[in-house]
Design an enzyme around this catalytic site. Structure first.
Site, mmCIF file in Angstrom:
data_model
loop_
_atom_site.group_PDB
_atom_site.id
_atom_site.type_symbol
_atom_site.label_atom_id
_atom_site.label_comp_id
_atom_site.label_asym_id
_atom_site.label_seq_id
_atom_site.Cartn_x
_atom_site.Cartn_y
_atom_site.Cartn_z
ATOM 1 N N ASP A 6 7.829 1.450 -6.913
ATOM 2 C CA ASP A 6 7.340 2.010 -5.658
ATOM 3 C C ASP A 6 6.278 3.055 -6.013
ATOM 4 O O ASP A 6 6.576 4.032 -6.704
ATOM 5 C CB ASP A 6 8.515 2.639 -4.890
ATOM 6 C CG ASP A 6 8.116 3.156 -3.513
ATOM 7 O OD1 ASP A 6 6.939 3.529 -3.339
ATOM 8 O OD2 ASP A 6 8.985 3.198 -2.624
ATOM 9 N N ARG A 21 7.576 21.456 -0.530
ATOM 10 C CA ARG A 21 6.644 20.635 -1.318
ATOM 11 C C ARG A 21 5.202 21.044 -1.035
ATOM 12 O O ARG A 21 4.801 21.171 0.126
ATOM 13 C CB ARG A 21 6.798 19.148 -0.958
ATOM 14 C CG ARG A 21 8.161 18.574 -1.235
ATOM 15 C CD ARG A 21 8.139 17.044 -1.130
ATOM 16 N NE ARG A 21 7.535 16.545 0.108
ATOM 17 C CZ ARG A 21 7.367 15.262 0.371
ATOM 18 N NH1 ARG A 21 7.731 14.344 -0.515
ATOM 19 N NH2 ARG A 21 6.837 14.879 1.515
ATOM 20 N N PHE A 34 13.696 7.744 -2.960
ATOM 21 C CA PHE A 34 13.464 7.726 -1.510
ATOM 22 C C PHE A 34 14.419 6.736 -0.842
ATOM 23 O O PHE A 34 14.443 5.554 -1.210
ATOM 24 C CB PHE A 34 12.014 7.349 -1.225
ATOM 25 C CG PHE A 34 11.569 7.674 0.161
ATOM 26 C CD1 PHE A 34 11.094 8.943 0.468
ATOM 27 C CD2 PHE A 34 11.648 6.733 1.168
ATOM 28 C CE1 PHE A 34 10.673 9.254 1.759
ATOM 29 C CE2 PHE A 34 11.243 7.031 2.465
ATOM 30 C CZ PHE A 34 10.754 8.298 2.757
ATOM 31 N N TYR A 74 -0.762 5.431 3.871
ATOM 32 C CA TYR A 74 -1.032 6.659 4.640
ATOM 33 C C TYR A 74 -0.861 7.950 3.851
ATOM 34 O O TYR A 74 -1.061 9.019 4.392
ATOM 35 C CB TYR A 74 -0.157 6.700 5.907
ATOM 36 C CG TYR A 74 1.338 6.588 5.706
ATOM 37 C CD1 TYR A 74 2.088 7.678 5.284
ATOM 38 C CD2 TYR A 74 2.009 5.396 5.959
ATOM 39 C CE1 TYR A 74 3.455 7.571 5.110
ATOM 40 C CE2 TYR A 74 3.374 5.287 5.786
ATOM 41 C CZ TYR A 74 4.098 6.381 5.363
ATOM 42 O OH TYR A 74 5.455 6.276 5.185
ATOM 43 N N LYS A 75 -0.498 7.851 2.580
ATOM 44 C CA LYS A 75 -0.360 9.081 1.787
ATOM 45 C C LYS A 75 -1.692 9.364 1.075
ATOM 46 O O LYS A 75 -2.673 9.673 1.729
ATOM 47 C CB LYS A 75 0.828 8.944 0.838
ATOM 48 C CG LYS A 75 2.147 8.981 1.626
ATOM 49 C CD LYS A 75 3.375 8.688 0.799
ATOM 50 C CE LYS A 75 4.605 8.733 1.702
ATOM 51 N NZ LYS A 75 5.771 8.066 1.115
#
Ligand SMILES: *Cc1c(COP(=O)(O)O)cnc(C)c1O
Length: 412
Positions: free
Chosen positions: A197, A371, A125, A222-223
């Site tokens: 991460d 995804r 990322f 928030y995931k």
């Protein structure tokens, strides 16, 4: 048995099935993007309303003490700790992943003063590398050099110049999961630290930071933790590295005595020093409430459900001739798989738009990936079966060729 019936059967045997009712999911959608923005837990709506109306509205500034606002970064950090295999006193909830990476990369360079390389995996990322690049321009090449290599070259690239290996456990594009234990040991064998991460791990699969001997980690609120858009992130620093270097974002919330208003910075002991400024109380309360859904759940049960969902979906893709043009990027081997399935197709963007228009919310990653994220707390096998059916229809009808599916929005 057809796939929908099989899904119904699997749902009826799912030990986490009741958890879905804890979420306010729209009836007419299938939500497969919890790896990007977790769904809204009902308890979060209630908490936010109470925090705004009663705490902020009525108790005003006294809430910092009366409602424990001031301790939220540490108390929410302690709630996250069991999900990532961290003993107490090592996790704080604050800021974003990006900001927390800056603090930790600087810490890593401080702990390894004779080394300058931040080794990363090419294709991770981008914000992780961007933050390192910012540190490089601040410190200069003699103190910070960014080096990105392919996964297969990591072992060779670990040498005595590497201060820290920075890796994302589950690749955001492919859904591939790296071996945390093995890579951590490899980094340590050359004297480097390791920073993981956990953006696509926390809340989806068990993580054993302490047990793997990890030095540092960051992750996302928030995931899979469902804390809401822009929820605060978290930061882990192993106890053995506390109180040795001062992280550079030395704000008053990380001061030993913030309300002494001392002109000079003096770091608070332990993980507290990794706070910078005032926490966003409403967002942190939302995450705190969302985390209650994990109380009493075994991370291993989340993993079993996640693997069953992604496995069911991947089998469905392989079995459908209409989906032959979609290349499955996600490893079929369970140990190597995160909680998403990524499919590659040259028309991926338009295909994702078609699915969304049909009520199956997925996302697109440039240039050619669709995804499908599976959140073990609320996704069902029926969700997976509906998505398969919808994808099959979109591909066989060629609906994605329509011009209106080609417009790119600002956020994909
Ligand atoms: C989502 C994500 C981030 C987000 O970073 P923020 O600074 O919190 O916006 C970072 N890293 C990875 C691997 C991610 O998936």
């Amino acid at each position: 048995m057809n796939r929908r019936d099989e899904a119904t059967r699997l749902d009826s045997h799912d030990p986490l099935r009741a958890m879905r009712d804890a979420f306010a999911l729209p009836q007419d959608r299938v939500y497969l993007d919890g790896n990007s923005l977790g769904a809204l837990p009902r308890c979060v709506s209630e908490r936010v309303r109470a925090v705004v109306d009663q705490q902020w509205g009525r108790d005003l500034i006294t809430s910092w003490n009366v409602h424990g606002w001031v301790n939220l970064p540490l108390s929410v950090g302690e709630k996250i700790a069991p999900l990532i295999g961290a003993a107490p006193g090592q996790v704080v909830c604050c800021d974003s992943i990006s900001v927390n990476l800056f603090k930790l990369l600087a810490t890593a360079l401080g702990l390894r003063p004779s080394r300058r390389v931040v080794l990363t995996c090419a294709g991770d990322f981008p914000t992780d590398a961007y933050m390192g690049q910012g540190l490089h321009s601040l410190l200069g090449a003699e103190r910070c050099e960014m080096r990105a290599v392919g996964v297969g070259e990591l072992a060779d690239a670990l040498d005595e110049t590497v201060a820290v290996l920075m890796m994302t456990e589950v690749d955001f594009r492919s859904g591939r999961r790296h071996d945390m234990r093995e890579l951590t040991a490899a980094a340590h064998a050359c004297g480097a630290l390791v920073l993981w991460d956990l953006a696509h791990s926390a809340g989806a699969l068990p993580v054993d930071l302490d047990d793997c001997g990890v030095d540092m980690a960051v992750g996302c609120g928030y995931k899979f933790l469902n804390g809401g858009p822009g929820a605060p992130a978290f930061l882990y620093l192993a106890q053995r590295h506390h109180n040795q270097v001062t992280q550079p974002l030395s704000g008053w919330f990380g001061h030993a005595a913030p309300f002494a208003f001392d002109p000079d910075y003096r770091a608070a002991p332990g993980i507290s020093a990794y706070q910078a400024g005032t926490p966003g109380v409403i967002g942190m309360q939302a995450l705190d409430a969302a985390l209650d859904l994990f109380t009493g759940l075994e991370p291993a049960s989340l993993r079993r459900k996640s693997l069953a969902l992604t496995g069911f979906f991947m089998e469905g893709v392989a079995a459908d001739p209409a989906l032959a043009a979609m290349e499955v990027l996600t490893p079929t081997e369970e140990a190597r798989r995160g909680s998403q399935v990524s499919l590659r197709h040259p028309e991926a963007h338009a295909i994702a738009q078609c699915l969304i228009a049909a009520g199956v919310i997925v996302d697109f990653r440039d240039p050619d990936i669709v995804r499908f994220g599976f959140a073990p707390l609320y996704n069902s096998f029926t969700d997976a079966a509906i998505a398969l059916q919808c994808l099959s229809t979109v591909l066989s009808a060629g609906a994605y060729a329509n011009e209106r599916y080609r417009q790119r929005a600002q956020v994909t």
